[in-house]
Design an enzyme around this catalytic site. Structure first.
Site, PDB file in Angstrom:
ATOM      1  N   ASP A 112      29.851  17.644  58.097  1.00 46.78           N
ATOM      2  CA  ASP A 112      29.040  16.768  57.256  1.00 46.78           C
ATOM      3  C   ASP A 112      28.155  15.871  58.134  1.00 46.78           C
ATOM      4  OD1 ASP A 112      28.583  15.650  54.453  1.00 46.78           O
ATOM      5  OD2 ASP A 112      29.405  13.866  55.421  1.00 46.78           O
ATOM      6  N   HIS A 281      33.909  20.970  49.851  1.00 46.07           N
ATOM      7  CA  HIS A 281      33.094  20.404  50.924  1.00 46.07           C
ATOM      8  C   HIS A 281      33.883  20.076  52.187  1.00 46.07           C
ATOM      9  CE1 HIS A 281      30.157  17.970  52.994  1.00 46.07           C
ATOM     10  NE2 HIS A 281      30.860  16.863  52.828  1.00 46.07           N
TER      11      HIS A 281
END
Length: 304
Positions: A112, A281
């Site tokens: 991320d 995610h």
């Protein structure tokens, strides 16, 4: 017992000064001859690497840090142009940490926001990086330029955090515990919810409860939409030579909206990758066994 002692029992902790007024919270473990730096994402800290470090420390010296603005690292007031939270500034912090530890060349892996910092690092410091693993991203420039309704809805925070200084900070600080639980549960795949126990969520909440952390996070995103876009545009014409391993959650927003491998092909000459099954995610926390299955051979292939 602290949470670091619980999850990283054989690591030593220190704060490393990277420039005047900036210290990066750093933990070091393992006994390998080569080093790997692991860089976390939002809204997390170095704690997100808790599932990977037991195996990685068998083979490598492992360095885990909190980014500037996150966790227990320094959280300066953002400059008007957000340059002190640019990915270049955050990458330079990490390079200086590794230099202070005596590593001139090393492997890197990030998730991320950390992966976005590493994207800039391999552009600015290619001679220092042996290999780079990027988890659940395509280039920030592409994501902003290709924004559509679905992306803007699911990644709403990309557009909220960049609003005027003080406004998102006030809203996000109103109920940190609710925000952390909402944000993580929104993106965690159903198969991995047990991987986020109460003590881990409590630690993420502790850090997010500091208004300076919330400001640092907002400045990270403000930089991404402004100065980072300006820095990235000219570099898109040059292909990255650093070997890249790309991993993304098959059920995550990035994996569903983009063909990750195809998006990186114009930017890098040496890529391999895989979608992570049953994964949203938070790739290294949701499916650590799959991540290690892909990372360990990739790292071995690119040993000096």
């Amino acid at each position: 017992m602290t949470i670091d002692e619980k999850y990283f029992p054989d690591f030593t902790q220190q704060r490393i000064k990277t420039e005047p007024g900036i210290e990066i919270n750093t933990l070091v473990g393992g006994n390998g001859s080569e080093a790997i730096l692991l860089v976390h994402g939002h809204p997390e800290t170095h704690l997100m690497w808790r599932f990977l470090t037991p195996e990685l420390t068998k083979h490598y010296k492992v360095v885990i840090t909190d980014l500037r603005g996150y966790g227990d690292s320094s959280k300066p007031e953002g400059l008007p142009d957000h340059s002190n939270y640019s990915k270049r500034a955050l990458a330079d912090d990490q390079v200086r940490v590794m230099q202070a530890l005596g590593f001139t060349r090393f492997h890197v892996a990030g998730h991320d926001r950390g992966a976005r910092v590493l994207h800039r690092m391999i552009i600015d410091h290619p001679e220092k990086i042996k290999s780079c693993t990027l988890m659940d991203i395509i280039a920030t420039y592409d994501m902003y330029k290709e924004t559509n309704e679905e992306f803007a809805t699911k990644y709403w925070h990309w557009f909220f955090y960049i609003q005027g200084k003080g406004f998102p900070e006030t809203a996000l600080s109103a109920d940190p515990d609710r925000f952390i639980n909402y944000n993580l549960n929104l993106k965690i795949g159903p198969a991995a919810r047990a991987n986020f126990p109460p003590d881990v969520l409590a630690e993420y909440t502790r850090c997010f409860s500091d208004i300076r952390t919330v400001h640092g996070i907002c400045e990270d995103y403000r930089a991404s939409a402004t100065i980072d876009m300006k820095l990235d545009e000219p570099d898109r014409k040059k292909k990255i030579e650093t070997p890249l391993l790309l991993l993304w959650g098959q059920n995550g927003v990035v994996g569903k909206l983009w063909d990750v491998m195809e998006k990186w092909k114009p930017l890098a000459s040496n890529i391999e990758g895989a979608g992570v099954p049953q994964c949203g995610h938070f790739v290294p926390e949701e499916q650590p066994a799959f991540v290690l299955e892909k990372m360990l051979p990739f790292l071995e292939k690119h040993r000096a």
